[in-house]
Design an enzyme around this catalytic site. Structure first.
Site, PDB file in Angstrom:
ATOM      1  N   ARG A 177      40.158  61.496  -7.284  1.00 24.41           N
ATOM      2  CA  ARG A 177      41.574  61.234  -6.954  1.00 24.41           C
ATOM      3  C   ARG A 177      41.928  61.776  -5.580  1.00 24.41           C
ATOM      4  NH1 ARG A 177      43.961  63.810 -12.043  1.00 24.41           N
ATOM      5  NH2 ARG A 177      46.021  63.546 -11.138  1.00 24.41           N
ATOM      6  N   LYS A 231      55.107  66.025  -8.322  1.00 24.00           N
ATOM      7  CA  LYS A 231      56.015  64.878  -8.203  1.00 24.00           C
ATOM      8  C   LYS A 231      56.679  64.578  -9.540  1.00 24.00           C
ATOM      9  CE  LYS A 231      52.918  61.880  -6.789  1.00 24.00           C
ATOM     10  NZ  LYS A 231      51.663  62.646  -6.664  1.00 24.00           N
ATOM     11  N   ARG A 284      51.348  53.944  -3.088  1.00 25.75           N
ATOM     12  CA  ARG A 284      50.196  54.809  -2.854  1.00 25.75           C
ATOM     13  C   ARG A 284      49.206  54.178  -1.881  1.00 25.75           C
ATOM     14  NH1 ARG A 284      50.330  57.618  -8.063  1.00 25.75           N
ATOM     15  NH2 ARG A 284      48.743  59.181  -8.182  1.00 25.75           N
ATOM     16  N   ARG A 306      44.742  65.468 -19.719  1.00 26.06           N
ATOM     17  CA  ARG A 306      44.449  64.101 -19.280  1.00 26.06           C
ATOM     18  C   ARG A 306      42.990  63.928 -18.890  1.00 26.06           C
ATOM     19  NH1 ARG A 306      49.105  62.707 -15.040  1.00 26.06           N
ATOM     20  NH2 ARG A 306      47.274  61.849 -14.003  1.00 26.06           N
ATOM     21  N   ARG A 365      46.726  71.711 -16.108  1.00 29.11           N
ATOM     22  CA  ARG A 365      47.913  70.957 -16.529  1.00 29.11           C
ATOM     23  C   ARG A 365      47.738  70.445 -17.954  1.00 29.11           C
ATOM     24  NH1 ARG A 365      50.052  66.014 -12.989  1.00 29.11           N
ATOM     25  NH2 ARG A 365      48.003  65.094 -13.327  1.00 29.11           N
TER      26      ARG A 365
HETATM   27  P1  ADP Z   1      48.653  61.898 -10.030  1.00 26.36           P
HETATM   28  O1  ADP Z   1      49.797  61.731  -9.077  1.00 26.36           O
HETATM   29  O2  ADP Z   1      48.627  63.275 -10.576  1.00 26.36           O
HETATM   30  O3  ADP Z   1      47.334  61.423  -9.517  1.00 26.36           O
HETATM   31  P2  ADP Z   1      49.635  59.778 -11.768  1.00 26.36           P
HETATM   32  O4  ADP Z   1      50.002  60.065 -13.160  1.00 26.36           O
HETATM   33  O5  ADP Z   1      50.713  59.445 -10.813  1.00 26.36           O
HETATM   34  O6  ADP Z   1      48.847  61.064 -11.332  1.00 26.36           O
HETATM   35  O7  ADP Z   1      48.545  58.612 -11.681  1.00 26.36           O
HETATM   36  C1  ADP Z   1      47.407  58.622 -12.503  1.00 26.36           C
HETATM   37  C2  ADP Z   1      46.514  57.427 -12.173  1.00 26.36           C
HETATM   38  O8  ADP Z   1      47.239  56.192 -12.377  1.00 26.36           O
HETATM   39  C3  ADP Z   1      46.016  57.333 -10.742  1.00 26.36           C
HETATM   40  O9  ADP Z   1      44.857  58.107 -10.507  1.00 26.36           O
HETATM   41  C4  ADP Z   1      45.739  55.818 -10.616  1.00 26.36           C
HETATM   42  O10 ADP Z   1      44.547  55.447 -11.256  1.00 26.36           O
HETATM   43  C5  ADP Z   1      46.882  55.207 -11.395  1.00 26.36           C
HETATM   44  N1  ADP Z   1      48.044  54.931 -10.534  1.00 26.36           N
HETATM   45  C6  ADP Z   1      49.281  55.493 -10.638  1.00 26.36           C
HETATM   46  N2  ADP Z   1      50.101  55.012  -9.682  1.00 26.36           N
HETATM   47  C7  ADP Z   1      49.373  54.148  -8.945  1.00 26.36           C
HETATM   48  C8  ADP Z   1      49.636  53.342  -7.803  1.00 26.36           C
HETATM   49  N3  ADP Z   1      50.835  53.325  -7.203  1.00 26.36           N
HETATM   50  N4  ADP Z   1      48.630  52.564  -7.314  1.00 26.36           N
HETATM   51  C9  ADP Z   1      47.430  52.543  -7.881  1.00 26.36           C
HETATM   52  N5  ADP Z   1      47.103  53.291  -8.952  1.00 26.36           N
HETATM   53  C10 ADP Z   1      48.049  54.088  -9.486  1.00 26.36           C
END
Ligand code: ADP
Length: 214
Positions: A166, A13, A87, A155, A126
């Site tokens: 996750r 994404k 999400r 990360r 990654r």
């Molecule tokens: P990925 O899509 O690879 O899991 P992101 O960088 O989008 O990684 O998100 C990393 C972390 O940030 C998530 O595991 C969560 O803890 C938090 N996060 C990001 N976006 C949201 C969201 N919309 N709602 C809740 N937590 C979020």
């Protein structure tokens, strides 16, 4: 255009949102990036989010909804691509209400499809450039020769235990959103397996279809 890029962790994404935002001059809003910046800067939001993020849990809806609402109001709810938000069904409902109140309907939800066996491999290999935010994969999109190793960040939530968490969060809280979106007319599925350019072309094709039927 107002877009949501939807998909599991590691679907690509972030990479695709960045390309799309550049091509189409949209604001790229990544809640993951915004939260990581908040954590780094030790803001109140960052301090609240940090514990959840490190172990791979979702941050509570009210925290994330607030930062998205602020960012969208700064651009008057026009021209954006949301990456990693919504999400949960609660976040999706909040977003749709917010957009409706501002007379700013969504144009499309693009769902990037990547089977689970690819995901763990993608996430564990990654790396992110600390300075530019550029995303690499050690095998499929390696960092340029000469980039100092110290700039490459692995990360905390790309470690195996957090990746597993996750994925559980994704299946229980995020996947149910598919049904929520599928009822809307402009929901498109794009195969996310392949090279960056290949996937990017598929996304552009999907958007072109939507634009011609709009
Ligand atoms: P990925 O899509 O690879 O899991 P992101 O960088 O989008 O990684 O998100 C990393 C972390 O940030 C998530 O595991 C969560 O803890 C938090 N996060 C990001 N976006 C949201 C969201 N919309 N709602 C809740 N937590 C979020």
């Amino acid at each position: 255009m107002r877009l949501i890029l939807f998909g599991p962790p590691g679907a690509g994404k972030g990479t695709q949102a960045k390309l799309l935002a550049e091509h189409r001059n949209l604001l790229h809003l990544s809640t993951g990036d915004m939260l990581r910046t908040a954590v780094r800067n030790e803001t109140p939001v960052g301090n609240e989010a940090k514990g959840y993020m490190t172990i791979g849990e979702l941050v509570p809806d009210d925290v994330v909804n607030r930062i998205v609402a602020e960012a969208l109001s700064e651009i008057d709810h026009a021209g954006f691509i949301l990456d990693g938000y919504p999400r949960t069904v609660g976040q999706a409902q909040f977003l749709l209400d917010l957009l409706e109140e501002n007379d700013a309907p969504l144009d499309a939800v693009v769902s990037l499809r990547v089977p689970e066996e690819h995901i763990v491999q993608r996430l564990s290999r990654r790396r992110t450039d600390r300075e530019t935010g550029e995303i690499y994969h050690l095998d499929f999109n390696p960092p340029p020769a000469g980039l100092p190793e110290t700039r490459l960040q692995h990360r905390a939530d790309d470690q195996p235990a957090a990746i597993r968490k996750r994925l559980v969060e994704y299946h229980t809280k995020t996947e149910p959103l598919e049904d929520f979106f599928e009822t809307g007319a402009r929901y498109v599925k794009v195969d996310g397996v392949g090279g960056l350019d290949e996937v990017s072309e598929r996304v552009e094709e999907a958007l072109a279809t939507i634009e011609t039927t709009a």
